[in-house]
Design an enzyme around this catalytic site. Structure first.
Site, PDB file in Angstrom:
ATOM      1  N   ASP A 135      66.240  -0.221  43.472  1.00 19.53           N
ATOM      2  CA  ASP A 135      64.911  -0.157  44.078  1.00 19.53           C
ATOM      3  C   ASP A 135      63.854  -0.449  43.016  1.00 19.53           C
ATOM      4  O   ASP A 135      64.116  -0.321  41.826  1.00 19.53           O
ATOM      5  CB  ASP A 135      64.648   1.254  44.621  1.00 19.53           C
ATOM      6  CG  ASP A 135      65.379   1.525  45.928  1.00 19.53           C
ATOM      7  OD1 ASP A 135      65.902   0.576  46.533  1.00 19.53           O
ATOM      8  OD2 ASP A 135      65.419   2.705  46.341  1.00 19.53           O
ATOM      9  N   ARG A 185      66.008  -8.434  46.959  1.00 19.65           N
ATOM     10  CA  ARG A 185      65.373  -7.849  48.148  1.00 19.65           C
ATOM     11  C   ARG A 185      63.869  -7.983  47.981  1.00 19.65           C
ATOM     12  O   ARG A 185      63.301  -7.453  47.030  1.00 19.65           O
ATOM     13  CB  ARG A 185      65.752  -6.366  48.263  1.00 19.65           C
ATOM     14  CG  ARG A 185      64.977  -5.617  49.328  1.00 19.65           C
ATOM     15  CD  ARG A 185      65.241  -4.119  49.248  1.00 19.65           C
ATOM     16  NE  ARG A 185      66.615  -3.795  49.532  1.00 19.65           N
ATOM     17  CZ  ARG A 185      67.194  -2.635  49.168  1.00 19.65           C
ATOM     18  NH1 ARG A 185      66.521  -1.734  48.493  1.00 19.65           N
ATOM     19  NH2 ARG A 185      68.457  -2.406  49.479  1.00 19.65           N
TER      20      ARG A 185
HETATM   21  C1  FAD Z   1      65.053  -2.244  53.125  1.00 17.85           C
HETATM   22  C2  FAD Z   1      63.761  -1.904  52.490  1.00 17.85           C
HETATM   23  C3  FAD Z   1      63.744  -1.513  51.158  1.00 17.85           C
HETATM   24  C4  FAD Z   1      62.538  -1.224  50.534  1.00 17.85           C
HETATM   25  N1  FAD Z   1      62.530  -0.948  49.197  1.00 17.85           N
HETATM   26  C5  FAD Z   1      61.346  -0.795  48.552  1.00 17.85           C
HETATM   27  C6  FAD Z   1      61.276  -0.667  47.138  1.00 17.85           C
HETATM   28  O1  FAD Z   1      62.284  -0.646  46.437  1.00 17.85           O
HETATM   29  N2  FAD Z   1      60.048  -0.545  46.580  1.00 17.85           N
HETATM   30  C7  FAD Z   1      58.884  -0.564  47.308  1.00 17.85           C
HETATM   31  O2  FAD Z   1      57.794  -0.491  46.732  1.00 17.85           O
HETATM   32  N3  FAD Z   1      58.933  -0.666  48.652  1.00 17.85           N
HETATM   33  C8  FAD Z   1      60.112  -0.781  49.281  1.00 17.85           C
HETATM   34  N4  FAD Z   1      60.135  -0.924  50.653  1.00 17.85           N
HETATM   35  C9  FAD Z   1      58.904  -0.651  51.454  1.00 17.85           C
HETATM   36  C10 FAD Z   1      58.027  -1.866  51.601  1.00 17.85           C
HETATM   37  O3  FAD Z   1      57.459  -2.203  50.365  1.00 17.85           O
HETATM   38  C11 FAD Z   1      56.891  -1.618  52.621  1.00 17.85           C
HETATM   39  O4  FAD Z   1      56.098  -0.562  52.199  1.00 17.85           O
HETATM   40  C12 FAD Z   1      57.359  -1.327  54.018  1.00 17.85           C
HETATM   41  O5  FAD Z   1      58.493  -2.060  54.343  1.00 17.85           O
HETATM   42  C13 FAD Z   1      56.275  -1.657  55.051  1.00 17.85           C
HETATM   43  O6  FAD Z   1      55.941  -3.019  54.975  1.00 17.85           O
HETATM   44  P1  FAD Z   1      56.332  -4.098  56.114  1.00 17.85           P
HETATM   45  O7  FAD Z   1      56.813  -5.317  55.419  1.00 17.85           O
HETATM   46  O8  FAD Z   1      57.268  -3.501  57.071  1.00 17.85           O
HETATM   47  O9  FAD Z   1      54.958  -4.509  56.759  1.00 17.85           O
HETATM   48  P2  FAD Z   1      53.790  -3.657  57.407  1.00 17.85           P
HETATM   49  O10 FAD Z   1      52.669  -4.632  57.595  1.00 17.85           O
HETATM   50  O11 FAD Z   1      53.518  -2.414  56.632  1.00 17.85           O
HETATM   51  O12 FAD Z   1      54.390  -3.250  58.803  1.00 17.85           O
HETATM   52  C14 FAD Z   1      54.678  -4.171  59.826  1.00 17.85           C
HETATM   53  C15 FAD Z   1      55.039  -3.388  61.097  1.00 17.85           C
HETATM   54  O13 FAD Z   1      56.234  -2.640  60.869  1.00 17.85           O
HETATM   55  C16 FAD Z   1      56.157  -1.363  61.453  1.00 17.85           C
HETATM   56  N5  FAD Z   1      56.172  -0.335  60.384  1.00 17.85           N
HETATM   57  C17 FAD Z   1      56.030  -0.546  59.055  1.00 17.85           C
HETATM   58  N6  FAD Z   1      56.121   0.611  58.361  1.00 17.85           N
HETATM   59  C18 FAD Z   1      56.315   1.575  59.283  1.00 17.85           C
HETATM   60  C19 FAD Z   1      56.511   2.983  59.210  1.00 17.85           C
HETATM   61  N7  FAD Z   1      56.506   3.626  58.045  1.00 17.85           N
HETATM   62  N8  FAD Z   1      56.694   3.678  60.370  1.00 17.85           N
HETATM   63  C20 FAD Z   1      56.720   3.031  61.550  1.00 17.85           C
HETATM   64  N9  FAD Z   1      56.549   1.705  61.683  1.00 17.85           N
HETATM   65  C21 FAD Z   1      56.348   0.980  60.582  1.00 17.85           C
HETATM   66  C22 FAD Z   1      54.871  -1.345  62.238  1.00 17.85           C
HETATM   67  O14 FAD Z   1      55.144  -1.804  63.539  1.00 17.85           O
HETATM   68  C23 FAD Z   1      54.020  -2.326  61.480  1.00 17.85           C
HETATM   69  O15 FAD Z   1      52.990  -2.873  62.269  1.00 17.85           O
HETATM   70  C24 FAD Z   1      61.318  -1.260  51.287  1.00 17.85           C
HETATM   71  C25 FAD Z   1      61.349  -1.654  52.622  1.00 17.85           C
HETATM   72  C26 FAD Z   1      62.539  -1.985  53.216  1.00 17.85           C
HETATM   73  C27 FAD Z   1      62.519  -2.445  54.643  1.00 17.85           C
END
Ligand code: FAD
Length: 309
Positions: A135, A185
């Site tokens: 991560d 990722r």
């Molecule tokens: C597999 C995976 C691994 C990750 N690893 C890391 C990491 O190592 N370091 C790091 O900094 N971040 C990590 N993240 C988190 C990432 O950086 C984002 O903060 C998170 O994925 C939300 O961004 P989004 O791309 O989904 O877009 P967004 O614009 O935030 O969300 C798009 C849509 O997704 C849905 N959604 C998003 N978040 C949520 C929530 N919490 N609850 C409910 N619905 C939601 C909503 O419908 C929203 O409109 C990871 C995410 C994933 C999926």
């Protein structure tokens, strides 16, 4: 607007003590976390694998300030990987590791301790026949994490890393890491970062994500599209098509409990869909970042708090 105080609270021991004791917290935590125990984690993994998903398990914990705790976390991963091997789930389930949970943030010798502990986890993964992804945490750790990944990749070339599209540096990191066999990722990024190192506006982060994804999809590595954003998922599909990538040369990833219908839709198209599945008692920081990402989660939490008996 609420994102900043929530992300600050994610690192506050005082707020942690308060939030952990609130009765509605547990119910909401269950939406995002498989459970406290290894058995619960394996049971949920089994169920999701049965429904066509791949899994990346995260033993919750971060910012460890104690070398014994860091070693105990590596042992917990070894046990998890042994359980995945014994249950036959290792073919479809890997693990995700935060280096700060295995010693990176220790004042003395932190990087070496994290490297040694991460190596133990990689050895256990190799024995189980699966992989590890590191991560990415806040930007002060990026160089250290990529350096440790580079060292480990010499022995474990399948080791994956996370890159965060909101950091200005990430387009260059994607170009560096787009080579053959490289598992990357790509996520937007979940920490509070200053404008000097990270894009601040959502539209800018989204545009940076697309540029990074283009580089990864055009490269020879294995891109892992970690997002719930419908627009980015659509663009990822188009980029993969333009590059004539087959379904087994990239994958989508989402967090456990978020957009399960979309996860199923992607499985039904024949795409590879991996779920990031956290488990364990140290859920506070992870949970607060999920609240910060979506105001509706916080509203749900506050409503439950207001209506409790
Ligand atoms: C597999 C995976 C691994 C990750 N690893 C890391 C990491 O190592 N370091 C790091 O900094 N971040 C990590 N993240 C988190 C990432 O950086 C984002 O903060 C998170 O994925 C939300 O961004 P989004 O791309 O989904 O877009 P967004 O614009 O935030 O969300 C798009 C849509 O997704 C849905 N959604 C998003 N978040 C949520 C929530 N919490 N609850 C409910 N619905 C939601 C909503 O419908 C929203 O409109 C990871 C995410 C994933 C999926």
């Amino acid at each position: 607007m609420l994102r900043t105080p929530l992300l600050a609270a994610a690192r506050s021991p005082r707020t942690r003590a308060l939030v952990e004791q609130l009765p509605p917290t547990r119910a909401l935590v269950q939406r995002f976390v498989a459970g406290d125990t290894l058995d619960q984690a394996v049971a949920v993994t089994d169920e999701l694998v049965g429904a066509g998903r791949r899994i990346s398990l995260d033993h919750l914990g971060e910012d460890t300030s104690d070398a014994d705790q860091a070693a105990a976390t590596a042992t917990a991963y070894e046990r998890l990987l042994a359980a995945l091997r014994e249950t036959g789930l290792a073919e479809r389930a890997e693990v995700s590791v935060k280096l700060s949970a295995v010693g990176q943030s220790l004042a003395r010798d932190g990087e070496r301790i994290a490297l040694d502990n991460a190596r133990r986890i990689c050895e256990a993964a190799a024995a189980a026949g699966t992989t590890v992804t590191l991560d990415m945490e806040d930007h002060t750790t990026t160089d250290s994490t990529l350096g440790i990944a580079r060292e480990l990749r010499a022995d474990f070339p399948w080791l994956g890393v996370v890159l965060q599209a909101y950091l200005h540096r990430t387009e260059a990191d994607c170009a560096d890491l787009a080579g053959a066999g490289s598992r990357v990722r790509l996520c937007k990024g979940a920490y509070q970062e200053p404008a000097s190192v990270a894009h601040q506006a959502k539209a800018e982060v989204d545009r940076a994500y697309v540029r990074c994804l283009k580089t990864l999809m055009q490269g020879e590595g294995y891109p892992m599209v970690a997002s719930h954003d419908p627009r980015l998922i659509r663009i990822a599909g188009q980029l993969a098509q333009w590059q004539e990538r087959k379904a087994d040369t990239f994958e989508y990833q989402m967090l456990y409990g978020i957009r399960p219908e979309e996860q199923q839709r992607l499985v039904d198209t024949g795409a590879t869909m991996r779920i990031y599945l956290p488990y364990g008692g140290e859920w506070y920081g992870y949970f607060m970042r999920r609240l910060a990402e979506r105001p509706a989660n916080l509203a749900f939490f506050l409503r439950a708090l207001a209506t409790r008996n």
